[in-house]
Design an enzyme around this catalytic site. Structure first.
Site, PDB file in Angstrom:
ATOM      1  NE  ARG A  29      27.273  30.464  44.031  1.00 41.67           N
ATOM      2  CZ  ARG A  29      27.101  30.813  45.361  1.00 41.67           C
ATOM      3  NH1 ARG A  29      26.067  31.679  45.898  1.00 41.67           N
ATOM      4  NH2 ARG A  29      27.540  30.185  46.316  1.00 41.67           N
ATOM      5  CG  ASP A  30      19.750  35.395  38.531  1.00 39.29           C
ATOM      6  OD1 ASP A  30      18.745  35.423  38.898  1.00 39.29           O
ATOM      7  OD2 ASP A  30      20.281  35.888  37.542  1.00 39.29           O
ATOM      8  CD  GLU A  95      13.365  38.920  32.559  1.00 35.89           C
ATOM      9  OE1 GLU A  95      14.377  38.288  32.874  1.00 35.89           O
ATOM     10  OE2 GLU A  95      13.378  40.032  32.872  1.00 35.89           O
ATOM     11  CG  HIS A 100      12.478  30.982  39.335  1.00 34.43           C
ATOM     12  ND1 HIS A 100      11.543  31.061  38.183  1.00 34.43           N
ATOM     13  CD2 HIS A 100      12.719  32.544  39.216  1.00 34.43           C
ATOM     14  CE1 HIS A 100      11.494  32.234  37.641  1.00 34.43           C
ATOM     15  NE2 HIS A 100      12.183  33.130  38.455  1.00 34.43           N
ATOM     16  CG  HIS A 102      14.263  35.436  42.553  1.00 38.38           C
ATOM     17  ND1 HIS A 102      15.240  36.055  41.489  1.00 38.38           N
ATOM     18  CD2 HIS A 102      13.058  35.447  41.916  1.00 38.38           C
ATOM     19  CE1 HIS A 102      14.557  36.072  40.506  1.00 38.38           C
ATOM     20  NE2 HIS A 102      13.259  35.683  40.517  1.00 38.38           N
TER      21      HIS A 102
END
Ligand code: 5GP
Length: 114
Positions: A29-30, A95, A100, A102
């Site tokens: 989870r972010d 960043e 990755h 999302h």
């Protein structure tokens, strides 16, 4: 190649509960969620940006996409829909320099993105 936060998460040096784990990738989870469901699918193979994916690695990208769709079903957001995002380099808003994917869902998304 400098170690970044996802390298440390993959190595277990930074704790991050895994919502998915297999031989090719993990999902977490972010830490700063932009939607009710915000999950990051991260490959175990180090690739800096999606622009660096080679032809031999295209199957990994397909696998990561399938993993995100499977997580979306498990999270109960698939029927309403969701967004999958690859940020690439500076203009893409990347960043962390490890690819990755999302997965964002649980609310209605706007278009165009900011
Ligand atoms: P990017 O902008 O590179 O596409 O996305 C990087 C994402 O990683 C951001 O959404 C950010 O909130 C997330 N992130 C950065 N550091 C951490 C961390 O230590 N743990 C988790 N779970 N997510 C992180």
């Amino acid at each position: 190649m400098a170690e970044n936060v996802f390298d440390k998460i993959l190595a277990g040096a930074i704790p991050a509960p895994r919502v998915w784990e297999d031989e090719q990738c993990i999902a977490i989870r972010d830490i700063n969620p932009q939607a009710p469901v915000h999950v990051l699918v991260i490959p175990r193979t180090k690739i800096e940006t999606v622009d660096d994916v080679t032809e031999q690695q295209k199957g990994l990208v397909g696998h990561m996409t399938w993993v995100a769709t499977e997580i979306a079903r498990r999270e109960g957001i698939a029927d309403e829909g969701y967004r999958l995002v690859w940020n690439c380099r500076r203009h893409g808003g990347q960043e962390v320099t490890t690819i990755h994917l999302h997965l964002l869902g649980g609310r209605s998304m706007k278009w165009p993105p900011g």
